[in-house]
Write a protein that holds these residues in place. Structure first.
Motif, mmCIF file in Angstrom:
data_model
loop_
_atom_site.group_PDB
_atom_site.id
_atom_site.type_symbol
_atom_site.label_atom_id
_atom_site.label_comp_id
_atom_site.label_asym_id
_atom_site.label_seq_id
_atom_site.Cartn_x
_atom_site.Cartn_y
_atom_site.Cartn_z
ATOM 1 N N PRO A 137 0.797 -1.235 0.000
ATOM 2 C CA PRO A 137 0.000 0.000 0.000
ATOM 3 C C PRO A 137 0.828 1.283 0.000
ATOM 4 O O PRO A 137 0.420 2.288 -0.580
ATOM 5 N N SER A 138 1.996 1.266 0.637
ATOM 6 C CA SER A 138 2.848 2.456 0.697
ATOM 7 C C SER A 138 3.438 2.823 -0.652
ATOM 8 O O SER A 138 3.870 3.960 -0.870
ATOM 9 N N GLY A 139 3.496 1.841 -1.556
ATOM 10 C CA GLY A 139 4.147 2.047 -2.842
ATOM 11 C C GLY A 139 5.648 1.876 -2.795
ATOM 12 O O GLY A 139 6.331 2.102 -3.797
ATOM 13 N N ASP A 140 6.172 1.448 -1.647
ATOM 14 C CA ASP A 140 7.619 1.306 -1.518
ATOM 15 C C ASP A 140 8.171 0.152 -2.352
ATOM 16 O O ASP A 140 9.323 0.182 -2.772
ATOM 17 N N TYR A 141 7.362 -0.873 -2.560
ATOM 18 C CA TYR A 141 7.835 -2.016 -3.340
ATOM 19 C C TYR A 141 6.649 -2.834 -3.850
ATOM 20 O O TYR A 141 5.501 -2.669 -3.411
ATOM 21 N N ASN A 173 10.923 -26.061 -6.730
ATOM 22 C CA ASN A 173 9.997 -27.124 -6.363
ATOM 23 C C ASN A 173 8.892 -26.652 -5.430
ATOM 24 O O ASN A 173 8.121 -27.475 -4.921
ATOM 25 N N VAL A 174 8.815 -25.342 -5.190
ATOM 26 C CA VAL A 174 7.868 -24.802 -4.211
ATOM 27 C C VAL A 174 7.038 -23.695 -4.840
ATOM 28 O O VAL A 174 7.531 -22.891 -5.633
ATOM 29 N N GLU A 175 5.767 -23.629 -4.468
ATOM 30 C CA GLU A 175 4.856 -22.553 -4.884
ATOM 31 C C GLU A 175 4.625 -21.626 -3.693
ATOM 32 O O GLU A 175 4.214 -22.066 -2.620
ATOM 33 N N TYR A 176 4.883 -20.330 -3.900
ATOM 34 C CA TYR A 176 4.624 -19.310 -2.887
ATOM 35 C C TYR A 176 3.449 -18.463 -3.379
ATOM 36 O O TYR A 176 3.560 -17.779 -4.403
ATOM 37 N N SER A 177 2.334 -18.504 -2.645
ATOM 38 C CA SER A 177 1.128 -17.833 -3.129
ATOM 39 C C SER A 177 0.338 -17.243 -1.959
ATOM 40 O O SER A 177 0.735 -17.353 -0.793
ATOM 41 N N ASP A 178 -0.808 -16.639 -2.277
ATOM 42 C CA ASP A 178 -1.712 -16.030 -1.284
ATOM 43 C C ASP A 178 -0.978 -15.019 -0.412
ATOM 44 O O ASP A 178 -1.177 -14.977 0.816
ATOM 45 N N VAL A 179 -0.144 -14.197 -1.005
ATOM 46 C CA VAL A 179 0.640 -13.230 -0.240
ATOM 47 C C VAL A 179 -0.286 -12.207 0.420
ATOM 48 O O VAL A 179 -1.185 -11.653 -0.221
ATOM 49 N N THR A 180 -0.058 -11.958 1.703
ATOM 50 C CA THR A 180 -0.842 -10.990 2.477
ATOM 51 C C THR A 180 0.103 -10.185 3.348
ATOM 52 O O THR A 180 0.856 -10.760 4.143
ATOM 53 N N PHE A 181 0.063 -8.853 3.233
ATOM 54 C CA PHE A 181 0.991 -8.012 3.978
ATOM 55 C C PHE A 181 0.598 -7.914 5.458
ATOM 56 O O PHE A 181 -0.580 -7.772 5.792
ATOM 57 N N LYS A 182 1.620 -7.956 6.313
ATOM 58 C CA LYS A 182 1.449 -7.619 7.726
ATOM 59 C C LYS A 182 1.958 -6.205 7.986
ATOM 60 O O LYS A 182 1.331 -5.410 8.687
ATOM 61 N N SER A 183 3.121 -5.895 7.454
ATOM 62 C CA SER A 183 3.757 -4.586 7.618
ATOM 63 C C SER A 183 4.665 -4.372 6.417
ATOM 64 O O SER A 183 4.695 -5.191 5.496
ATOM 65 N N LYS A 184 5.439 -3.298 6.434
ATOM 66 C CA LYS A 184 6.395 -3.095 5.341
ATOM 67 C C LYS A 184 7.460 -4.176 5.322
ATOM 68 O O LYS A 184 7.996 -4.516 4.264
ATOM 69 N N ASP A 185 7.768 -4.716 6.472
ATOM 70 C CA ASP A 185 8.873 -5.662 6.555
ATOM 71 C C ASP A 185 8.431 -7.115 6.589
ATOM 72 O O ASP A 185 9.265 -8.009 6.455
ATOM 73 N N GLN A 186 7.143 -7.383 6.739
ATOM 74 C CA GLN A 186 6.697 -8.764 6.868
ATOM 75 C C GLN A 186 5.433 -9.019 6.045
ATOM 76 O O GLN A 186 4.589 -8.134 5.876
ATOM 77 N N PHE A 187 5.347 -10.239 5.553
ATOM 78 C CA PHE A 187 4.115 -10.675 4.901
ATOM 79 C C PHE A 187 3.911 -12.164 5.169
ATOM 80 O O PHE A 187 4.845 -12.896 5.514
#
Length: 659
Positions: A137-141, A173-187
């Motif tokens: 949301p911040s637009g930082d990345y 060999n791994v799928e990373y999905s359903d990304v949800t932000f907690k903060s700027k430094d964590q998701f």
């Protein structure tokens, strides 16, 4: 005559090279095939090379290949723009393909500005594709989910606001999905292999990935608020259960019983908004409901449009949401306050709004297209009727305005009316002699919609009638319609598919010899089933990445949703599963069929269509087989898409236009 001799000689080479005997029962053929068809790498590669070479030789020797390939290369080479998002600074992001092989991620800081590319051009050469992205949301990345050669093992890269990028989570060999932000430094992120799914927390500054929660059922991650992780466990495509995981303790707490709950979002006031059937009666559409996040069973009605709800987005600061509605495939967007009052929202022309996204300040972006207008991205603000173009897709002078589509309803065997999309060439006569294609969608919970499709213009220019059925099991027509193909109900859904062929004949549009059937994924399964049960009702078939043996599919490849598939289709090892599997009726096929697969396909494991084509060849059927070695469930580059359409259309033109 020379082309006929080429076809016969190529087929003889394939069959004699890879078949120890030309006769035998299907069970005997499968027993022999299973000694090597997914385990003997050298033999597999030799077999696939021979099949692909033979198929290309046959199709490319057609007098229709050159013109078909040229026309499709022009139409499908036109650029694309879509999948918009907007951050809290007002920067607008979207994916776009200009002249390259894949889509890239771009941004503009205001509508109409020249777009700036964020993702590197080298990704195309390395076989990478963007599957999803999520803007902080911040637009930082931005976090970008990337897969290689269609594997659907999504790895995550981070691209900062100044354009710097680096890999965060990389494992082939791994799928990373359903990304949800907690903060700027964590998701939070779901980490999946072919046999497991686990909820984890990732810290950008340290690179640490921490496991938080895991269970036997399929879990999807939706949202996060104040230490509460919002999830749903899915038992089938139409049955789920909402629960919350406490971030500190890792303990789950159920909020609902089993039902249908999708699109879960925290509202910012202790509630959750969801599309749900919890308060709907039999035969009624799903509605928007509020779920109390503090207690179990606290579900209250919010909005009932009495038509299909596609999606929604929440604007917490305005205590409002934007909702996309769907009637016979066409979209309508509305905005509602939490009090239920309707708010001002701009309206597009009649068409399809496939996505709407907002930031915390009520600024909106949406993706729109119609049967005659390519995809475009628009910008607006909640509470205004203003609609500004962000970017659009050029047509390079090609006139798509003559494409017309009708919504028709034809009767199935039991009298049920089946909604469908019908495209007719200009000046078509009901003389029973028109070439026609019946195109079955995938899913099965999916819907054929009147989207802008460049290849339709090509088909119409060749005189093809196109029919896209939305049979029982499709989305868009209510929960009961979607569930109607479960288990034994699938036979009625397949009767709906067959009735589409009867409709074209009984309406005077065509005759069986001039009708082709076409489908991909579950649509490919439909084609396989019809090819083995009603071969007298059509002239030829194209099955792309289609299921042939349900048990084989559900015990190979990605097994994480096996239980869900069994709830929808049939229990593994059951008589129902056997009866629904086309491969065991393969001896009935008597019309030409083109079968395709993707070597890296995680959804329809390539071994399944590979076995089907092998069985057909052993049974001396008229089959061509092509397995794309650098794709998965669909073509991942522009060239692969063009090649795939060219093969299919040349196959249809050769077999249907001369009848």
């Amino acid at each position: 005559m020379n082309r006929i001799m080429l076809i016969l000689s190529v087929l003889v080479v394939i069959i004699t090279t890879f078949s120890h005997a030309l006769t035998g029962t299907i069970e005997d053929i499968l027993k022999e095939a299973d000694t090597w068809i997914i385990s003997d790498t050298a033999r597999i590669m030799t077999y696939l090379d021979s099949c692909n070479t033979a198929t290309d030789q046959i199709l490319k020797s057609s007098p229709n290949w050159e013109s078909t390939y040229r026309d499709l290369s022009f139409l499908l080479g036109i650029d694309y723009a879509g999948s918009p998002q907007i951050d809290n600074t007002g920067r607008i992001y979207f994916t776009m393909r200009l002249t390259g092989q894949i889509e890239h991620l771009f941004y503009v800081d205001s509508p109409g500005q020249w777009p700036h590319q964020l993702t590197p051009n080298s990704w195309a050469e390395e076989g990478y594709n963007i599957y999803y992205y999520l803007v902080h949301p911040s637009g930082d990345y931005v976090l970008v989910g990337v897969m290689k050669h269609g594997s659907e093992k999504y790895n995550i890269w981070m691209i900062t606001r100044d354009g710097a990028f680096k890999p965060l989570l990389i494992n082939p060999n791994v799928e990373y999905s359903d990304v949800t932000f907690k903060s700027k430094d964590q998701f939070f992120v779901m980490v999946a292999t072919d046999s497991s799914r686990e909820l984890c927390r990732y810290t950008i500054s340290t690179g640490k990935l921490e496991p938080l929660y895991r269970e036997k059922d399929w879990v999807s991650l939706y949202d996060y608020e104040n230490g509460q992780i919002l999830c749903a466990r899915w038992y089938s495509f139409s049955e789920s259960q909402v629960f919350i995981i406490d971030e500190k303790t890792g303990k789950p707490r159920n909020l609902t019983s089993k039902g249908y709950f999708e699109g879960l979002k925290f509202t910012g006031d202790g509630r959750i908004l969801s599309v749900s059937g919890a308060l709907s009666g039999p035969g009624e559409f799903n509605t928007l409901v509020f779920i109390d996040s503090k207690k179990t069973g606290g579900i209250k009605p919010f909005y009932n449009p009495k038509i299909e709800i596609d999606a929604f987005d929440i604007i917490k600061s305005a205590r409002a949401c934007c909702v996309l509605l769907n009637q016979d495939g066409y979209s309508k967007a509305i905005a509602l306050g939490y009090d239920g009052n309707q708010l001002v929202l701009p309206q597009t022309e009649i068409g399809i709004i496939s996505q709407i996204e907002s930031n915390e300040y009520g600024e909106l972006v949406l993706e729109y297209n119609s049967p005659i207008q390519p995809g475009a991205v628009y910008f607006s603000r909640l509470g205004t009727s203003m609609l500004k173009t962000v970017t659009w897709t050029a047509t390079f002078g090609f006139d798509f305005s003559k494409i017309e589509v009708q919504v028709v309803r034809y009767p199935s065997k039991d009298g049920t009316l089946i909604p469908s999309l019908l495209y007719l060439p200009k000046g078509v006569a009901k003389n029973g002699n028109n070439p026609a294609l019946v195109i079955y969608h995938g899913g099965p919970p999916d819907q054929s919609r009147p989207n802008f499709q460049r290849n339709i213009a090509f088909a119409l220019s060749k005189g093809f009638i196109l029919l896209f059925p939305n049979v029982r099991g499709s989305t868009g027509y209510g929960a009961a319609w979607e569930r109607a193909d479960n288990l034994e109900g699938r036979f009625k859904s397949l009767e709906d598919d067959i009735a589409a062929l009867d409709y074209l004949v009984q309406s005077g549009y065509s005759r069986p010899e001039r009708i082709g059937i076409w489908g991909g994924s579950y649509g490919g399964y439909t084609v396989n089933y019809l090819a083995t049960t009603v071969p007298d009702k059509f002239g030829c078939a194209v099955s792309e990445v289609g299921v042939a043996d349900a048990d084989y599919l559900h015990t190979h490849g990605d097994l994480t949703f096996q239980k869900g598939w069994e709830q929808e289709f049939a229990p593994v090892g059951s008589k129902l599963s056997h009866d629904l599997s086309p491969i065991f009726k393969a001896q009935n096929i008597d019309k030409p069929i083109l079968v395709t697969a993707g070597f890296n396909d995680p959804r329809v494991f390539a071994g399944d269509p590979r076995r089907f084509a092998y069985v057909l060849a052993r049974l001396k059927k008229n089959v061509l087989y092509h397995e794309d070695m650098t794709s998965g469930h669909w073509g991942t580059t522009k060239q692969e898409v063009i090649d795939g359409y060219a093969r299919a259309y040349v196959f249809f033109i050769d077999h249907l236009l001369t009848k």
